[in-house]
Design a protein around this motif. Structure first.
Motif, PDB file in Angstrom:
ATOM      1  N   GLY A   1     -29.713  41.196  66.697  1.00 59.61           N
ATOM      2  CA  GLY A   1     -28.602  40.454  67.288  1.00 59.61           C
ATOM      3  C   GLY A   1     -27.674  39.870  66.238  1.00 59.61           C
ATOM      4  N   VAL A   2     -28.251  39.360  65.167  1.00 56.24           N
ATOM      5  CA  VAL A   2     -27.456  38.798  64.073  1.00 56.24           C
ATOM      6  C   VAL A   2     -26.625  39.895  63.409  1.00 56.24           C
ATOM      7  CG1 VAL A   2     -27.561  37.683  61.808  1.00 56.24           C
ATOM      8  CG2 VAL A   2     -29.080  36.928  63.651  1.00 56.24           C
ATOM      9  N   PHE A   3     -27.226  41.056  63.200  1.00 56.10           N
ATOM     10  CA  PHE A   3     -26.483  42.176  62.617  1.00 56.10           C
ATOM     11  C   PHE A   3     -25.322  42.607  63.524  1.00 56.10           C
ATOM     12  CE2 PHE A   3     -30.235  43.012  59.857  1.00 56.10           C
ATOM     13  CZ  PHE A   3     -29.563  43.152  58.649  1.00 56.10           C
ATOM     14  N   ALA A   4     -25.532  42.551  64.838  1.00 57.42           N
ATOM     15  CA  ALA A   4     -24.470  42.936  65.770  1.00 57.42           C
ATOM     16  C   ALA A   4     -23.256  42.018  65.627  1.00 57.42           C
ATOM     17  CB  ALA A   4     -24.995  42.912  67.209  1.00 57.42           C
ATOM     18  N   VAL A   5     -23.503  40.706  65.544  1.00 57.26           N
ATOM     19  CA  VAL A   5     -22.404  39.751  65.349  1.00 57.26           C
ATOM     20  C   VAL A   5     -21.731  39.973  63.993  1.00 57.26           C
ATOM     21  CG1 VAL A   5     -21.771  37.324  65.136  1.00 57.26           C
ATOM     22  CG2 VAL A   5     -23.467  38.007  66.818  1.00 57.26           C
ATOM     23  N   GLY A   6     -22.540  40.164  62.971  1.00 51.37           N
ATOM     24  CA  GLY A   6     -22.011  40.313  61.619  1.00 51.37           C
ATOM     25  C   GLY A   6     -21.116  41.521  61.452  1.00 51.37           C
ATOM     26  N   CYS A   7     -21.562  42.691  61.954  1.00 51.44           N
ATOM     27  CA  CYS A   7     -20.760  43.900  61.762  1.00 51.44           C
ATOM     28  C   CYS A   7     -19.477  43.846  62.577  1.00 51.44           C
ATOM     29  CB  CYS A   7     -21.571  45.154  62.093  1.00 51.44           C
ATOM     30  SG  CYS A   7     -22.085  45.317  63.791  1.00 51.44           S
ATOM     31  N   ALA A   8     -19.511  43.199  63.760  1.00 51.11           N
ATOM     32  CA  ALA A   8     -18.288  43.047  64.548  1.00 51.11           C
ATOM     33  C   ALA A   8     -17.285  42.142  63.830  1.00 51.11           C
ATOM     34  CB  ALA A   8     -18.615  42.485  65.926  1.00 51.11           C
ATOM     35  N   THR A   9     -17.784  41.032  63.278  1.00 54.63           N
ATOM     36  CA  THR A   9     -16.909  40.094  62.570  1.00 54.63           C
ATOM     37  C   THR A   9     -16.286  40.735  61.339  1.00 54.63           C
ATOM     38  OG1 THR A   9     -18.299  38.247  63.321  1.00 54.63           O
ATOM     39  CG2 THR A   9     -16.787  37.812  61.501  1.00 54.63           C
ATOM     40  N   LEU A  10     -17.074  41.507  60.609  1.00 52.59           N
ATOM     41  CA  LEU A  10     -16.580  42.138  59.387  1.00 52.59           C
ATOM     42  C   LEU A  10     -15.652  43.319  59.655  1.00 52.59           C
ATOM     43  CD1 LEU A  10     -19.816  42.005  57.198  1.00 52.59           C
ATOM     44  CD2 LEU A  10     -17.732  40.646  56.924  1.00 52.59           C
ATOM     45  N   THR A  11     -15.536  43.733  60.930  1.00 45.39           N
ATOM     46  CA  THR A  11     -14.602  44.810  61.284  1.00 45.39           C
ATOM     47  C   THR A  11     -13.176  44.286  61.452  1.00 45.39           C
ATOM     48  OG1 THR A  11     -16.401  46.028  62.365  1.00 45.39           O
ATOM     49  CG2 THR A  11     -14.179  46.690  62.937  1.00 45.39           C
ATOM     50  N   LEU A  12     -13.035  42.994  61.705  1.00 43.33           N
ATOM     51  CA  LEU A  12     -11.698  42.419  61.914  1.00 43.33           C
ATOM     52  C   LEU A  12     -10.710  42.747  60.793  1.00 43.33           C
ATOM     53  CD1 LEU A  12     -12.419  38.857  63.398  1.00 43.33           C
ATOM     54  CD2 LEU A  12     -11.190  40.725  64.513  1.00 43.33           C
ATOM     55  N   PRO A  13     -11.091  42.577  59.516  1.00 45.82           N
ATOM     56  CA  PRO A  13     -10.114  42.855  58.444  1.00 45.82           C
ATOM     57  C   PRO A  13      -9.658  44.310  58.385  1.00 45.82           C
ATOM     58  CG  PRO A  13     -11.967  41.544  57.612  1.00 45.82           C
ATOM     59  CD  PRO A  13     -12.345  42.023  58.974  1.00 45.82           C
ATOM     60  N   VAL A  14     -10.458  45.228  58.898  1.00 47.99           N
ATOM     61  CA  VAL A  14     -10.101  46.647  58.826  1.00 47.99           C
ATOM     62  C   VAL A  14      -8.769  46.899  59.523  1.00 47.99           C
ATOM     63  CG1 VAL A  14     -10.748  48.970  59.569  1.00 47.99           C
ATOM     64  CG2 VAL A  14     -12.488  47.437  58.656  1.00 47.99           C
ATOM     65  N   PHE A  15      -8.677  46.474  60.792  1.00 47.09           N
ATOM     66  CA  PHE A  15      -7.464  46.745  61.557  1.00 47.09           C
ATOM     67  C   PHE A  15      -6.309  45.838  61.139  1.00 47.09           C
ATOM     68  CE2 PHE A  15     -10.981  48.098  64.427  1.00 47.09           C
ATOM     69  CZ  PHE A  15     -10.719  49.454  64.361  1.00 47.09           C
ATOM     70  N   ALA A  16      -6.631  44.676  60.586  1.00 45.10           N
ATOM     71  CA  ALA A  16      -5.578  43.805  60.049  1.00 45.10           C
ATOM     72  C   ALA A  16      -4.901  44.470  58.851  1.00 45.10           C
ATOM     73  CB  ALA A  16      -6.166  42.449  59.657  1.00 45.10           C
ATOM     74  N   LEU A  17      -5.708  45.069  57.971  1.00 40.25           N
ATOM     75  CA  LEU A  17      -5.147  45.777  56.820  1.00 40.25           C
ATOM     76  C   LEU A  17      -4.294  46.958  57.254  1.00 40.25           C
ATOM     77  CD1 LEU A  17      -8.209  45.865  54.371  1.00 40.25           C
ATOM     78  CD2 LEU A  17      -6.103  44.546  54.080  1.00 40.25           C
ATOM     79  N   LEU A  18      -4.770  47.697  58.229  1.00 45.78           N
ATOM     80  CA  LEU A  18      -4.040  48.870  58.700  1.00 45.78           C
ATOM     81  C   LEU A  18      -2.740  48.484  59.409  1.00 45.78           C
ATOM     82  CD1 LEU A  18      -7.076  50.924  60.057  1.00 45.78           C
ATOM     83  CD2 LEU A  18      -5.701  51.498  58.048  1.00 45.78           C
ATOM     84  N   ALA A  19      -2.762  47.348  60.117  1.00 41.78           N
ATOM     85  CA  ALA A  19      -1.595  46.940  60.900  1.00 41.78           C
ATOM     86  C   ALA A  19      -0.515  46.302  60.042  1.00 41.78           C
ATOM     87  CB  ALA A  19      -2.023  45.978  62.010  1.00 41.78           C
ATOM     88  N   PHE A  20      -0.897  45.477  59.077  1.00 37.52           N
ATOM     89  CA  PHE A  20       0.079  44.601  58.422  1.00 37.52           C
ATOM     90  C   PHE A  20       0.251  44.838  56.922  1.00 37.52           C
ATOM     91  CE2 PHE A  20      -1.873  42.107  61.966  1.00 37.52           C
ATOM     92  CZ  PHE A  20      -0.761  42.126  62.811  1.00 37.52           C
ATOM     93  N   THR A  21      -0.492  45.752  56.327  1.00 36.82           N
ATOM     94  CA  THR A  21      -0.377  45.979  54.881  1.00 36.82           C
ATOM     95  C   THR A  21      -0.255  47.468  54.589  1.00 36.82           C
ATOM     96  OG1 THR A  21      -2.714  46.312  54.305  1.00 36.82           O
ATOM     97  CG2 THR A  21      -1.966  44.029  54.590  1.00 36.82           C
TER      98      THR A  21
END
Length: 479
Positions: free
Chosen positions: A319-339
């Protein structure tokens, strides 16, 4: 003296052929992503302007192809997802009732039939039959591949539950993603040399490999159950399975399903359009280079899945890994969208979080539902996931526009798509946090730590006979 089916070598032999079930079908699944330019290319090109990829200056020249619009192209993925959403529930129930040997053969055959019809449809360029034939092929292919994954997971769960479960799921994913990776590496080269039609037929041939693997794993699974003395008992338990058992699936299961759906809503629709996105936003990338970078999502998961599976088997804390990998995915699409950070950074990053998500989320389902209803539970989870992915493909297709004349899609449309991916990731984080809260209030099955505990001591396959009663009593019927 131990019978052959009780040996470690036997269950890993089952795992080997079980892994090969979906190698070819995963290769075929993302072939449209690599061939997106050809599928959406113009029916004809003026003399001297035909080109198979980007020019040296990074600008797109006329690409001759099948003339699909962006909406029609994304429909190839959407219909696959919708078919899964409808078929996999019934498929999971039938697998629970009729057994693994029924599922592996029928659904492998459907992948061969569907991929062949898709390839055949490409020969009807410029005719009204092209799109219906290719969509029907994807429909049949989706009916087989999604359902095949369910029986594949059911076999893995039976032979490895209480042992190297996450490792087995990780290796299964690695073999599947090997097919995806090889697609991104070789499909464009094959198309440039032999043409699109022969390339699609080559994918169909790989699905035939899955059919032969299906026959082999079916024999091994059936013989193994008989040697363990479980074939009769499991048949009796299967007769008790009813479609109404869905209402008794626990709350943890439903939160897990939502977590999976929202995470995959960000992965599959992105990979489907990633090659085109890279060419449109970042200057200087050829079609082949863009396909390599898009495929890095699967490259990362191919390399990491087995190691991540071993880690999660050893540590626990799913369960902890599920939260962690979802949270760490946020920067991926932010980088693709805005940089304009090189896209390879984002695709490798997404591949890493995807590896942890697959190894922590899917293997958690057998821990919260009874073995006898696992096929139904897996089918329902796949159905909900594919509903989400199908809707996401449609939304993305609408965001990117519907005019085939827009050979280069405006960047503001791509930015909208990435923001939509971000929203799905935020929803995944919320669902995974809820999953951990519920798990803590119950028996903490998902976040139970196993550090220092040797793998393989928890449960033998023979315990599967009691799973229906034991686990149902443990879980209750939380609604």
């Amino acid at each position: 003296m131990a019978v052959p089916a009780e040996r470690v070598s036997y269950r890993f032999a089952v795992l080997l052929f079980n892994c090969l079930l979906t190698f070819g079908s995963y290769f075929c699944f993302d072939m449209p992503s690599v061939l997106q330019q050809q599928l959406q290319g113009n029916l004809t090109c003026p003399n001297g302007t035909h080109h198979n990829s980007t020019g040296h200056n990074g600008t797109l020249e006329c690409v001759e192809g099948l003339g699909m619009t962006p909406a029609q192209y994304n429909l190839l993925y959407a219909i696959y997802a919708w078919t899964n959403a409808v078929v996999v529930i019934l498929a999971g129930f039938l697998i629970d009732k009729l057994g693994n040997h029924f599922g592996v053969f029928v659904f492998s055959f459907l992948t061969v039939l569907g991929s062949s019809l898709f390839a055949l449809g490409s020969h009807f360029k410029g005719s009204p039959y092209l799109l219906p034939m290719m969509l029907t092929g994807r429909l049949l292919f989706g009916s087989g591949n999604g359902s095949l994954t369910i029986v594949q997971n059911r076999i893995t769960a039976f032979w490895f539950k209480g042992k190297e479960l996450a490792l087995a799921f990780g290796l299964t994913l690695s073999f599947s993603r090997l097919g995806s990776v090889l697609n991104f590496f070789f499909t464009q080269q094959f198309e440039a040399k032999f043409g699109m039609q022969w390339t699609l037929w080559g994918g169909s041939l790989l699905c035939v490999l899955g059919l032969f693997s299906a026959i082999t794993v079916s024999v091994l699974d059936k013989v193994g159950m008989k040697q363990l003395g479980l074939d009769g008992i499991i048949q009796q338990e299967s007769k008790k399975v009813r479609i109404q058992d869905i209402q008794h699936l626990p709350l943890r299961y439903w939160l897990l399903v939502l977590t999976i759906m929202f995470f995959y809503n960000g992965v599959f629709p992105f990979v489907a359009d990633a090659s085109k996105f890279i060419q449109d936003k970042y200057p200087g990338y050829s079609q082949q280079a863009a396909a390599y970078i898009a495929g890095a999502v699967y490259d990362s998961s191919l390399v990491l899945s087995a190691a991540v599976g071993i880690l999660i088997d050893y540590v626990g804390l799913r369960g902890v890994f599920a939260v962690g990998c979802a949270t760490l995915t946020l920067p991926v699409f932010a980088l693709l969208a805005f940089t304009f950070v090189p896209p390879l950074v984002s695709t490798i990053w997404l591949g890493i979080t995807y590896s942890f998500a697959a190894a922590s989320m899917w293997p958690s389902i057998p821990l919260v539902v009874p073995q006898a209803t696992l096929g139904t539970a897996m089918g329902l989870a796949t159905s909900v996931q594919m509903v989400g992915v199908g809707l996401s493909n449609l939304i993305v297709g609408h965001m990117l526009g519907t005019k085939s004349s827009e050979l280069k899609i405006p960047l503001w449309r791509w930015q909208q798509m990435m923001i939509f991916m971000l929203a799905n990731t935020v929803a995944c984080i919320i669902a995974s946090i809820g999953l951990n809260v519920v798990d803590k209030k119950q028996d903490e099955t998902l976040n139970r730590t196993r550090k220092g505990a040797p793998m393989g001591q928890d449960r033998d396959p023979a315990d599967a006979a009691q799973l229906l009663e034991d686990e149902t009593r443990t879980e209750g019927s939380v609604s």
